[in-house]
Write an enzyme that holds these catalytic residues in place. Structure first.
Site, PDB file in Angstrom:
ATOM      1  N   THR A  85      23.487 -43.866 -24.464  1.00 28.70           N
ATOM      2  CA  THR A  85      22.282 -43.704 -25.166  1.00 28.70           C
ATOM      3  C   THR A  85      21.453 -44.772 -25.776  1.00 28.70           C
ATOM      4  O   THR A  85      20.532 -45.094 -25.783  1.00 28.70           O
ATOM      5  CB  THR A  85      22.115 -42.044 -25.863  1.00 28.70           C
ATOM      6  OG1 THR A  85      22.493 -41.168 -25.070  1.00 28.70           O
ATOM      7  CG2 THR A  85      20.848 -41.980 -26.641  1.00 28.70           C
ATOM      8  N   ASN A 171      23.205 -39.086 -12.385  1.00 29.09           N
ATOM      9  CA  ASN A 171      24.293 -38.161 -13.306  1.00 29.09           C
ATOM     10  C   ASN A 171      24.194 -36.752 -12.810  1.00 29.09           C
ATOM     11  O   ASN A 171      25.456 -36.082 -12.936  1.00 29.09           O
ATOM     12  CB  ASN A 171      23.990 -38.143 -14.825  1.00 29.09           C
ATOM     13  CG  ASN A 171      22.630 -37.900 -15.164  1.00 29.09           C
ATOM     14  OD1 ASN A 171      21.602 -38.400 -14.642  1.00 29.09           O
ATOM     15  ND2 ASN A 171      22.517 -36.464 -15.963  1.00 29.09           N
ATOM     16  N   CYS A 347      19.673 -29.441 -21.999  1.00 29.16           N
ATOM     17  CA  CYS A 347      20.040 -28.299 -23.049  1.00 29.16           C
ATOM     18  C   CYS A 347      19.210 -28.352 -24.366  1.00 29.16           C
ATOM     19  O   CYS A 347      19.076 -29.180 -24.965  1.00 29.16           O
ATOM     20  CB  CYS A 347      21.356 -27.970 -23.282  1.00 29.16           C
ATOM     21  SG  CYS A 347      22.184 -27.574 -21.921  1.00 29.16           S
TER      22      CYS A 347
END
Lengths: 454, 355
Positions: A85, A171, A347
């Site tokens: 990230t 991914n 999420c």
């Protein structure tokens, strides 16, 4: 109840965990654990000038050389970060700022619509705060970006392109992009090209020099290393503006004390990848193909999302849509049987959003919501595949019942009638009379039809 | 039994889940995500669908040692509870969204899904009991929630588990602390969970816009104006926005709301008194549907008292409720829940009143 089979009960855990979520994070290799544990016992900041510091620095630099060699880069091209990230943020934001500083006309950021959120949201942030103009490159139904699509997107205003970011392998669905071809198009216009190779780095031959990218993201915990270490490979002459400011480590590009134990562990994992990658890829592909065969046998109408098994798909990835099911129900039922997989989507407060990847591939929301990702890694075995094959049929059947209960407007068997009557009603719905009745019911409920499952 | 424990992130549902485990059941915790935008953060003790609540529920499940998931019920909640809430106010009625959520979400959508997935019952932290299939009040009358569960059918009650039924709130908090649940001291939730700042009028104005009309006295004389009937509830005294005091100097209350002409009628407290109530959609969970007038107790709002009355079914599915003594501030849209002692007989939705 009617559903008495003990094996299908929630909470009936298996003895052994069937872990098929290696794309989320994969097993730490025992060799990696050993070197990391050993290194954690050493004192010393790699930036310190004394003996202890020099020792730590040596560990970092040796690790840098190993990682560079495995991924086809020069040691000076490896910038350590805290993970994927951070590396993506540094590449996207840092290169945008640098290119802007050179020429303020460069506002366009070209990225595929199926990028990981680390790239996706960085681009969104640049659009919201820095005046960037995102260009979301469409993909085909397998999730592939066609070089002609990129060529056309560049051509519409090449001088205004700040950077291009295209992930090496997706991914969620495992689709592999033609990175070398795409990077070559960027090079024609001297536009910096970044690729997030986080998923590819453990299973595919990722060669930084050969692929022609200017920046490439890798992270340790997807290749058998620890969480908390990653790297951005940066070609010479590619100078992003730093995101983190401080002590000036990593040639001023990424400040922060270097984590020698994690970096050494990262290098050990990379070394293992370098040695075993081809054998491992073949092994994972065979397991994956067996899984696809068994799932298809148990659930004939299952849809395999992404590219067909072969050179266009990550060997360790299988991604399915189960019509009529909610992914979270499938995940819960499999979890109760000790099988770990993923709905493969982002999420918020644990709520699954429909996958932006599948939506970009043209799937409707129902198909996107009814999807599951199984991903393989070094510890995966045929027993894992057999466990899924043995359970998936029952699990899908049960999730379908739940999907129908949800579709019935809260007037399903349990709350409104006998279980038997409920089942008869559900069957009736399949026919035309059932549809009429359901529409009538929807009107009654305020005209809202909430059949999300389909 | 296989138990699905709905965990809001509060102390009650956490202890309820823990007791279900102690009773030997196979328990799975589920937090219901009800807000389409769960990024909102708690301010004070409000709300039951924020990120913080999801985290508290997850931590409680960890401590109890049960699997935990979040179920996205936002679309259903919006359609069945929030939209209904807004529509009811726009029609001059006063809905009870907690009751509606129990009826349509927890013991309908969630229950149906749970049963389809292999669970036997849904467990919640409501303060109420079910004995021999009949819903009864909690011994902690201040916390009793049988009123908001009164709408459940017998079949729904068969699939419901309320492990806190015999406990007071104080006992529940003490038990939570003893169990090491961090939510032991968490403040109770109040108000409407989907209106985190508690400003119902502003929420409704945001959904419904302005729909101005007149405020009149009981003689029909115009004495003020308003921005929409959704800002009013029968029996309301505060926030009427009237400048001139009543001629007799006594407080004025909302007596009636006419959504068609957008007229709000106000008058004296005495004029609020009603003896006759009509209600629709009766549900009888605690007795056979009566075919002749039946004496019982009737509760007309959450946390209200129970009034002696006689209920009579009419042929058209309506219920006529004759109160023994006049009651003030009975609002259409609220539930009339019928009791015998502490047992719930049934409920119906109030549609109209008469003096």
């Amino acid at each position: 109840m009617g559903y008495t089979e003990a094996a299908a009960r929630p909470g009936n855990f298996r003895e052994r965990l069937v872990y098929l979520d290696h794309a989320a994070t994969t097993s730490l290799r025992p060799e990696v654990l050993a070197v990391m544990t050993e290194e954690l016992g050493h004192l010393g900041n790699p930036s310190s000038l004394h003996n202890a510091g020099r020792r730590a620095r040596r560990v970092v630099e040796e690790s840098r050389e190993v990682i560079a060699e495995v991924y086809g880069a020069r040691p000076s091209e490896v910038v350590f970060t805290s993970g994927g990230t951070e590396a993506d943020n540094l590449a996207v934001k840092g290169l945008y700022w640098a290119r802007q500083a050179q020429d303020p006309r460069r506002r366009r950021v070209l990225a595929t619509a199926v990028e990981h959120h680390a790239v996706l949201d960085s681009v969104h942030w640049l659009a919201d705060h820095e005046g960037a103009e995102p260009v979301w490159l469409p993909v085909d139904e397998q999730g592939r970006l066609w070089p002609d699509t990129l060529r056309a997107a560049i051509a519409s205003d090449p001088a205004a392109v700040a950077l291009i970011s295209v992930m090496w392998a997706n991914n969620e669905v495992g689709t592999i992009q033609p990175i070398a071809e795409l990077a070559a198009l960027a090079r024609e216009h001297a536009i910096p090209f970044h690729t997030d190779a986080v998923q590819a780095a453990g299973q595919l031959p990722v060669d930084f020099a050969a692929c022609g990218a200017d920046a490439l993201t890798v992270t340790a915990h997807k290749i058998g290393g620890p969480v908390g270490a990653g790297a951005l490979l940066l070609g010479r002459g590619t100078q992003p503006v730093p995101v983190l400011h401080g002590g000036g480590q990593e040639a001023d590009i990424r400040s922060g004390t270097l984590d020698a134990p994690a970096i050494r562990a990262f290098a050990t994992a990379a070394q293992l990848v370098g040695k075993e990658r081809d054998d491992q890829a073949a092994r994972l592909a065979a397991l994956r193909d067996e899984l696809i065969a068994r799932v298809r046998a148990a659930v004939p109408d299952v849809i395999l999302n992404g590219a067909p098994p072969g050179p266009g798909r990550l060997p360790g990835n299988a991604h399915f849509s189960f019509p009529g099911c909610e992914g979270d129900a499938l995940l819960m039922l499999l979890d109760a049987k000790g099988i770990a997989c993923s709905t493969g989507s982002a999420c918020t407060a644990g709520v699954a959003q429909p996958s932006h990847v599948l939506i970009a591939m043209g799937a409707d929301e129902g198909r996107a919501r009814g999807s599951l990702r199984f991903s393989f890694g070094s510890t995966s075995t045929l027993a894992d595949v057999e466990a899924v094959g043995a359970e998936i049929g029952d699990v899908v059947e049960r999730a379908r019942r739940a999907g129908r209960a949800m579709a019935g407007g809260g007037r399903g068997a349990a709350s409104r009638g006998t279980p038997e009557a409920g089942r008869v009603r559900q069957r009736a719905r399949a026919g035309s009379a059932g549809h009429v009745r359901q529409r009538a019911r929807s009107r009654e409920a305020g005209g809202l039809d909430i059949r999300r499952g389909r | 039994m296989r138990v699905l424990a709905a965990m809001s992130g509060g102390v009650d549902s956490a202890v309820a889940a823990a007791r279900a485990v102690d009773a030997g059941h196979e328990v799975t915790g589920v937090h219901l995500a009800l807000s389409a935008n769960p990024r909102s953060h708690r301010s004070g003790a409000r709300g039951c669908c924020t990120l913080e609540d999801a985290r508290d529920a997850r931590r409680a499940a960890d401590v109890i040692g049960i699997p935990f998931y979040v179920w996205d019920m936002a679309q259903r909640f919006e359609a069945d509870v929030v939209a209904d809430f807004v529509a009811e106010y726009s029609h001059g009625r006063t809905p009870n969204p907690c009751l509606r959520c129990n009826e349509k979400i927890k013991f309908a959508a969630v229950l149906d899904r749970a049963v389809a997935l292999g669970f036997d019952v849904v467990c919640t932290g409501h303060h109420a009991r079910v004995a021999d299939g009949v819903l009864r009040r909690s011994p902690d009358l201040a916390k009793d929630q049988s009123y908001v569960l009164g709408v459940l059918t017998r079949r729904q009650l068969e699939r419901a588990m309320f492990p806190l039924g015999d406990s007071t709130k104080e006992q529940v908090r003490a038990e939570a602390a003893a169990r090491g649940l961090a939510v032991a001291g968490k403040p109770d939730s109040h108000d409407v969970c989907f209106i985190p700042d508690g400003d119902t009028r502003a929420f409704l104005a945001g959904r419904l816009g302005r729909a101005p009309g007149d405020i009149v006295d009981s003689a029909g004389a115009r004495i003020g104006h308003h921005d929409g009937v959704h800002g009013f509830t029968v029996g309301q005294r505060k926030g009427l926005g009237l400048e001139a005091p009543a001629p007799d100097g006594r407080p004025r209350y909302v007596l009636a709301i006419d959504p068609v002409s957008a007229t709000v009628t106000v008058g004296s407290g005495a004029a609020l008194e009603v003896l006759e109530i009509t209600a629709r959609r009766p549900v009888w969970s605690g007795c056979e549907p009566p075919d002749s007038p039946r004496a019982c107790l009737v509760q007309l709002r959450a946390h209200g008292e129970a009034h002696p009355a006689t209920v009579s079914p009419d042929g058209d599915g309506l219920l006529l409720i004759s109160l023994d003594r006049p009651v003030r501030g009975v609002a259409s849209g609220q539930a009339a829940v019928m009791y015998e002692g502490d047992a719930v007989l049934g409920s119906a939705t109030i549609t109209g009143t008469a003096p």
